[in-house]
Design a protein around this motif. Structure first.
Motif, short mmCIF file in Angstrom:
data_model
loop_
_atom_site.label_atom_id
_atom_site.label_comp_id
_atom_site.label_asym_id
_atom_site.label_seq_id
_atom_site.Cartn_x
_atom_site.Cartn_y
_atom_site.Cartn_z
N ASP A 11 0.83 -1.20 0.00
CA ASP A 11 0.00 0.00 0.00
C ASP A 11 0.86 1.25 0.00
OD1 ASP A 11 -2.31 -1.52 0.09
OD2 ASP A 11 -2.30 -1.60 2.28
N GLY A 12 0.41 2.26 -0.70
CA GLY A 12 1.05 3.56 -0.66
C GLY A 12 2.33 3.70 -1.46
N GLY A 13 2.53 2.87 -2.47
CA GLY A 13 3.71 3.02 -3.31
C GLY A 13 5.00 2.58 -2.67
N VAL A 14 4.95 1.54 -1.83
CA VAL A 14 6.15 0.99 -1.21
C VAL A 14 6.53 -0.29 -1.94
CG1 VAL A 14 7.18 0.05 0.89
CG2 VAL A 14 5.58 1.95 1.05
N SER A 36 16.65 4.17 -9.11
CA SER A 36 16.51 5.04 -10.29
C SER A 36 15.16 4.85 -10.97
CB SER A 36 17.63 4.76 -11.29
OG SER A 36 18.87 5.13 -10.74
N ALA A 37 14.54 3.69 -10.78
CA ALA A 37 13.24 3.41 -11.40
C ALA A 37 12.07 4.01 -10.64
CB ALA A 37 13.05 1.90 -11.53
N LEU A 38 12.30 4.44 -9.39
CA LEU A 38 11.22 5.01 -8.59
C LEU A 38 10.90 6.42 -9.04
CD1 LEU A 38 12.26 3.94 -4.96
CD2 LEU A 38 10.57 2.85 -6.45
N THR A 39 9.65 6.80 -8.86
CA THR A 39 9.22 8.17 -9.16
C THR A 39 8.93 8.89 -7.85
OG1 THR A 39 6.91 7.50 -9.38
CG2 THR A 39 8.25 7.49 -11.39
N ALA A 40 8.77 10.20 -7.93
CA ALA A 40 8.53 11.02 -6.74
C ALA A 40 7.35 10.47 -5.95
CB ALA A 40 8.28 12.47 -7.14
N GLY A 41 7.55 10.34 -4.64
CA GLY A 41 6.52 9.85 -3.74
C GLY A 41 6.60 8.35 -3.48
N PRO A 65 19.64 15.32 -2.37
CA PRO A 65 18.42 15.51 -1.57
C PRO A 65 17.17 14.89 -2.19
CG PRO A 65 19.01 17.54 -2.68
CD PRO A 65 20.13 16.56 -2.94
N ARG A 66 17.29 14.32 -3.38
CA ARG A 66 16.15 13.66 -4.04
C ARG A 66 15.73 12.40 -3.30
NH1 ARG A 66 16.19 9.68 -8.38
NH2 ARG A 66 14.11 9.63 -9.24
N LEU A 67 16.62 11.84 -2.47
CA LEU A 67 16.37 10.58 -1.80
C LEU A 67 16.44 10.75 -0.29
CD1 LEU A 67 15.96 7.52 -2.50
CD2 LEU A 67 18.43 7.28 -2.20
N GLU A 68 15.35 10.40 0.39
CA GLU A 68 15.32 10.44 1.86
C GLU A 68 15.50 9.02 2.39
OE1 GLU A 68 11.63 12.20 3.05
OE2 GLU A 68 12.34 14.22 2.63
N LEU A 69 16.14 8.91 3.55
CA LEU A 69 16.44 7.62 4.16
C LEU A 69 15.92 7.60 5.58
CD1 LEU A 69 18.19 4.99 4.66
CD2 LEU A 69 20.01 6.57 5.25
N LEU A 81 15.58 -0.40 5.80
CA LEU A 81 15.62 1.03 5.50
C LEU A 81 14.51 1.37 4.51
CD1 LEU A 81 19.32 0.67 4.83
CD2 LEU A 81 18.58 2.46 6.35
N ASP A 82 13.95 2.54 4.67
CA ASP A 82 13.04 3.07 3.65
C ASP A 82 13.76 4.17 2.89
OD1 ASP A 82 10.91 1.44 4.20
OD2 ASP A 82 9.71 2.97 5.19
N PHE A 83 13.84 4.01 1.57
CA PHE A 83 14.38 5.04 0.69
C PHE A 83 13.18 5.66 -0.01
CE2 PHE A 83 17.89 1.93 0.76
CZ PHE A 83 18.92 2.75 1.20
N LYS A 84 12.97 6.95 0.17
CA LYS A 84 11.84 7.62 -0.45
C LYS A 84 12.34 8.68 -1.43
CE LYS A 84 7.58 10.13 0.35
NZ LYS A 84 6.63 10.67 1.31
N VAL A 85 11.79 8.65 -2.63
CA VAL A 85 12.11 9.65 -3.64
C VAL A 85 11.20 10.85 -3.39
CG1 VAL A 85 12.16 10.18 -6.11
CG2 VAL A 85 12.82 7.90 -5.28
#
Length: 87
Positions: A11-14, A36-41, A65-69, A81-85
């Motif tokens: 759920d939620g694009g994870v 690299s294949a992930l999109t914003a959010g 800063p495009r990637l949050e950890l 770990l969660d990597f969020k674009v």
């Protein structure tokens, strides 16, 4: 903490990435490709058997800063770990 890798999207694009099943010599390339294949959010939940500190430095240099950890779990033998674009 357990997870089900048979379901590629939660759920939620994870998206789940279990590095423990990838040969060590291919891990970094596979991780960079997946991120690299992930999109914003979108978020990649990353499972590993050790804390990948050198990899995290490489990712910070590459994505900036495009990637949050966020650490979900940081137990010996089980790092999540969660990597969020973000943009």
């Amino acid at each position: 903490m357990s997870h089900d890798c048979s379901s590629p999207n939660a759920d939620g694009g994870v998206y789940y990435f279990d590095a423990r099943g990838v040969a060590r010599r291919f891990r970094h390339a596979a991780i960079f490709g997946a991120l690299s294949a992930l999109t914003a959010g979108e978020t990649m939940r990353f499972y590993n058997d050790h804390d990948p500190l050198p990899l995290l430095q490489q990712l910070a240099q590459h994505f900036g800063p495009r990637l949050e950890l966020v650490y979900v779990a940081r137990d010996p033998g089980e790092i999540i770990l969660d990597f969020k674009v973000v943009s």
